[in-house]
Design a protein around this motif. Structure first.
Motif, short mmCIF file in Angstrom:
data_model
loop_
_atom_site.label_atom_id
_atom_site.label_comp_id
_atom_site.label_asym_id
_atom_site.label_seq_id
_atom_site.Cartn_x
_atom_site.Cartn_y
_atom_site.Cartn_z
N UNK A 13 -37.92 4.68 -14.34
CA UNK A 13 -38.26 4.08 -16.18
C UNK A 13 -36.85 3.74 -15.57
N UNK A 14 -36.03 2.92 -16.19
CA UNK A 14 -34.39 2.59 -16.75
C UNK A 14 -34.66 0.86 -16.99
N UNK A 58 -29.44 11.29 -16.69
CA UNK A 58 -29.70 10.25 -16.25
C UNK A 58 -31.21 10.14 -15.11
N UNK A 59 -31.78 9.32 -15.41
CA UNK A 59 -32.95 9.33 -14.85
C UNK A 59 -33.26 9.45 -12.80
N UNK A 92 -30.69 2.31 0.30
CA UNK A 92 -29.88 3.29 1.03
C UNK A 92 -30.31 4.64 0.25
N UNK A 93 -30.70 4.29 -1.09
CA UNK A 93 -31.15 5.05 -1.94
C UNK A 93 -32.84 6.07 -1.74
N UNK A 94 -33.66 4.70 -1.08
CA UNK A 94 -34.87 4.89 -0.98
C UNK A 94 -35.90 3.41 -2.13
N UNK A 95 -34.95 2.83 -2.75
CA UNK A 95 -35.58 2.06 -3.36
C UNK A 95 -35.63 0.39 -2.34
N UNK A 96 -37.57 0.52 -2.85
CA UNK A 96 -37.91 -0.62 -2.10
C UNK A 96 -38.23 -1.81 -2.98
N UNK A 97 -38.68 -0.94 -4.08
CA UNK A 97 -38.95 -2.36 -5.30
C UNK A 97 -38.76 -2.30 -6.72
N UNK A 98 -37.99 -3.63 -6.90
CA UNK A 98 -37.76 -3.62 -8.38
C UNK A 98 -38.06 -4.02 -9.44
N UNK A 99 -38.96 -3.48 -10.51
CA UNK A 99 -39.55 -4.22 -11.50
C UNK A 99 -38.87 -4.95 -12.54
N UNK A 100 -38.76 -6.00 -12.76
CA UNK A 100 -37.81 -6.36 -14.24
C UNK A 100 -38.55 -8.08 -14.62
N UNK A 101 -37.81 -8.43 -15.78
CA UNK A 101 -38.94 -9.87 -17.02
C UNK A 101 -37.73 -10.91 -15.77
N UNK A 127 -43.80 -3.54 -20.13
CA UNK A 127 -43.75 -2.08 -20.93
C UNK A 127 -44.40 -1.11 -21.05
N UNK A 128 -45.93 -1.98 -20.22
CA UNK A 128 -46.43 -1.25 -19.71
C UNK A 128 -45.52 -0.56 -18.04
N UNK A 129 -45.74 -0.99 -17.41
CA UNK A 129 -45.19 -0.06 -16.48
C UNK A 129 -43.62 0.78 -16.83
N UNK A 130 -42.72 0.55 -17.78
CA UNK A 130 -42.39 1.60 -17.91
C UNK A 130 -42.97 2.69 -18.61
#
Length: 201
Positions: A13-14, A58-59, A92-101, A127-130
């Protein structure tokens, strides 16, 4: 480019608004043209103190999220300058998906060219996914690109929209070079014909 089909992973969550590309990868790390090695500097100014030590709260420094593959973010993710290093650092960190409005347009398009799926959902769903992501490493989300769904760890399903061409490219691992290679036969045929008709070229 690696295909994106279905991903089940830890979501970090960010929930900050207006996370710009300089926050994602600060300007001092833009000297390289390599796509690898930038993950260690992802969110550098938030992840590390001035002495280089990790910022514990930091998350992505928290044990539960060090292997995160999804970020659930606030509004307008990826705004600011149009640096492609931003998706490079995330991947490169490993993030394959970002979810946002919402996403900045250039960042949004750069994600698809680098194998990252940016998912736009209504504020209520984000908000629910956060909240779901705040449960930590035991709460894993599933993103199914073919079905165009995000499923929370509790089984709640949210559908999302995506351009059909961008979806095709991600499902098949096609970046701009890959799309060009799909036309190799036509390109070769054109070149052969051109060399016969205009041998002086």
């Amino acid at each position: 480019m690696e295909r994106f089909t279905t991903l089940t992973g830890i979501a970090a969550p960010l929930p900050l608004m207006n996370i710009d590309t300089d926050m994602i990868i600060p300007k001092q790390f833009l000297k390289t043209i390599k796509r690898s090695g930038l993950g260690k500097n992802l969110f550098d100014e938030m992840r590390y103190a001035d002495d280089g030590s990790e910022v514990e709260d930091f998350v992505l420094n928290q044990p539960a999220y060090r292997e995160a593959q999804v970020i659930v973010a606030g509004d307008n993710f990826g705004c600011g300058s149009s640096r492609e290093h931003a998706p490079w650092a995330l991947l490169d960190f490993g993030i394959r998906c970002v979810i946002s409005t919402s996403f900045a347009d250039i960042f949004y398009n750069n994600c698809f060219k680098n194998g990252i799926l940016p998912v736009v959902l209504p504020a209520e769903a984000v908000a629910i996914l956060t909240k779901d992501a705040e449960k930590g490493a035991n709460a894993r989300m599933t993103i199914d690109l073919d079905a165009q769904t995000v499923t929370s760890s509790d089984g709640e399903v949210f559908g999302f929209e995506i351009d059909s061409f961008k979806k095709h490219c991600l499902l098949n691992g096609l970046d701009d070079i890959g799309l060009t290679f799909e036309k190799v036969g036509a390109i070769d045929s054109f070149e052969q014909t051109a060399s016969q008709v205009r041998p002086w070229v």
